[in-house]
Scaffold this motif. Sequence first.
Motif, PDB file in Angstrom:
ATOM      1  N   ASP A 314       0.969  -1.197  -0.059  1.00  0.00           N
ATOM      2  CA  ASP A 314      -0.149  -0.017  -0.068  1.00  0.00           C
ATOM      3  C   ASP A 314       0.747   1.412  -0.071  1.00  0.00           C
ATOM      4  O   ASP A 314       0.121   2.397  -0.248  1.00  0.00           O
ATOM      5  N   THR A 315       2.156   1.247   0.337  1.00  0.00           N
ATOM      6  CA  THR A 315       3.115   2.252   0.174  1.00  0.00           C
ATOM      7  C   THR A 315       3.215   2.901  -1.271  1.00  0.00           C
ATOM      8  O   THR A 315       3.471   3.972  -1.305  1.00  0.00           O
ATOM      9  N   GLN A 317       0.628   3.376  -3.566  1.00  0.00           N
ATOM     10  CA  GLN A 317      -0.019   4.374  -3.657  1.00  0.00           C
ATOM     11  C   GLN A 317       0.175   5.618  -2.675  1.00  0.00           C
ATOM     12  O   GLN A 317       0.012   6.706  -3.143  1.00  0.00           O
ATOM     13  N   ASP A 318       0.448   5.305  -1.450  1.00  0.00           N
ATOM     14  CA  ASP A 318       0.986   6.566  -0.728  1.00  0.00           C
ATOM     15  C   ASP A 318       1.825   7.342  -1.078  1.00  0.00           C
ATOM     16  O   ASP A 318       1.810   8.485  -0.837  1.00  0.00           O
ATOM     17  N   GLU A 319       2.890   6.564  -1.506  1.00  0.00           N
ATOM     18  CA  GLU A 319       4.158   7.570  -2.189  1.00  0.00           C
ATOM     19  C   GLU A 319       3.689   8.182  -3.800  1.00  0.00           C
ATOM     20  O   GLU A 319       4.045   9.055  -3.756  1.00  0.00           O
TER      21      GLU A 319
END
Length: 471
Positions: A314-315, A317-319
């Motif tokens: 999920d990082t 999309q977060d990044e």
Amino acid sequence: MIIAGCGPTGAMLAAELRLHDVRVLVLEKETEPVSFVRIVGLHIRSIELLAMRGLLERVLERGRRRPAGAYFAAIDKPAPEGLDTAHPYLLGIPQPVIVQLLEQHAIALGAQVRRGAAVTAVEQDDAGVTVALADGEQLRAGYLVGCDGGRSTVRKLLGVGFPGEPSRTETLMGEMAVGVPHEEIAAKVAELRETHQRLDIRPFGEGMYRVVIPAVGVGNRAQPPTLDDFQQELRAIAGTDFGVHSPRWLSRFGDATRLAERYRVGRVLLAGDAAHIHPPIGGQGLNLGVQDAFNLGWKLAAQVRGWAPDTLLDTYQDERHPVAADVLDVTRAQMELLSAEPGPRAVRRLLTELMGFDEVNRHLAEKIAAIGIRYDFGAGHDLIGRRLRDIDVKQGRLYGLLRRGRGLLLDRTERLTVGGWADRVDYLGDPTVELDVPCVLLRPDGYVAWIGEDQQDLDGHLSRWFGRPAG
Ligand SMILES: Cc1cc2nc3c(=O)[nH]c(=O)nc-3n(C[C@H](O)[C@H](O)[C@H](O)COP(=O)(O)OP(=O)(O)OC[C@H]3O[C@@H](n4cnc5c(N)ncnc54)[C@H](O)[C@@H]3O)c2cc1C
């Protein structure tokens, strides 16, 4: 793993996954590689990624290094001196060439590319994804990544929203011969560019010219324009069509600007133009897609190989979602600055003046080149969440040590160890490293994950990014 689309994003992702021995099938709907020439500019961060994977020499042979000037809204300013990189230039290279090189690289690493295979349906369950092709064949994989461009079938099948603005302007672009002397064209274009920033006619070698001209109204994007369209638009704006003839290729592009609401739905992810589209001003689309792939590759590989910490995937999309949102804004701003209206022209003059200040010029150059990005890894040293430039190390260059797509601990104290993570993270004890911090942990994409000198603290960060230690 299935990747839909063998454009620059899909090819780069396939190669990144193969570095970790993940089985990869790339499905590409076209039977032949696309020959349509978009000359793209590779910006610094993309050039650095190629250097990190040992591809830069091959790409440099086929491209043209240019000083990174006029990089923002085509404002005539050189990039600032002393950018924090070993590669302070812009690399002009035809898109089919860069795609071919990336595809060959992916295949050499063991990826399988199947042409004439259009994804038409996707279904997922807890164990995997089923992909149907246009001919009815069904394929099954653990994950699917839609790298299938701006009109992404995968994104539509997922029902992921793609909010933003539709095309309001259209530009024709093509390569063709001209029937009048160069001086005549250059003088007329210089005069017209005072008011028509979106017009450009320049020699492109072998007697050909690249013609970029705004079109009146937005035509049918599915249809390529004709030479007659170019002649009409040229006569309308310049009063002459410069005798253009014998086109090599003709194309059109709009300025639709859209960003996918989500980059991941369960086992299906989106990357590149499938996740974001914007007009080509500033030349960032391909760069953004290739960098998405670089961010996603090692995380997805970790997931497939079973060592990914719960939140790692999920990082992505977060990044990357905020980075794309920023690029979209920067291109929106540049499009405004190309307008022939008096207001935007006044803002353009003001910005041109402001770019005379080194700090402003540097800020914009770092934005376009994607070397100013800082991912939010939490509070800490200013380098955390930023990429590290290529520096000298004992064995040569830092980027040479990142070829295998693994993490790397640079330890100037020579006291620390990567212990149970040695199967995923390399170690370099080197007191000569030109850094003013004791130790740096780099992720496989070259971003700084940790800085410090305490083993326990390091172990915590190794777990955060690389999962449980072996054994
Ligand atoms: C005129 C112009 C100039 C540009 N200049 C620059 C520049 O200087 N710098 C820059 O960074 N960017 C530039 N761009 C943008 C750049 O071309 C795109 O951002 C880039 O191609 C995106 O790569 P991608 O791999 O994500 O998507 P694409 O290149 O669109 O590739 C998607 C692939 O998926 C395939 N596909 C589609 N649907 C399916 C399906 N259902 N199943 C299987 N395969 C499918 C397609 O055939 C295609 O091969 C420019 C664009 C234009 C129009």
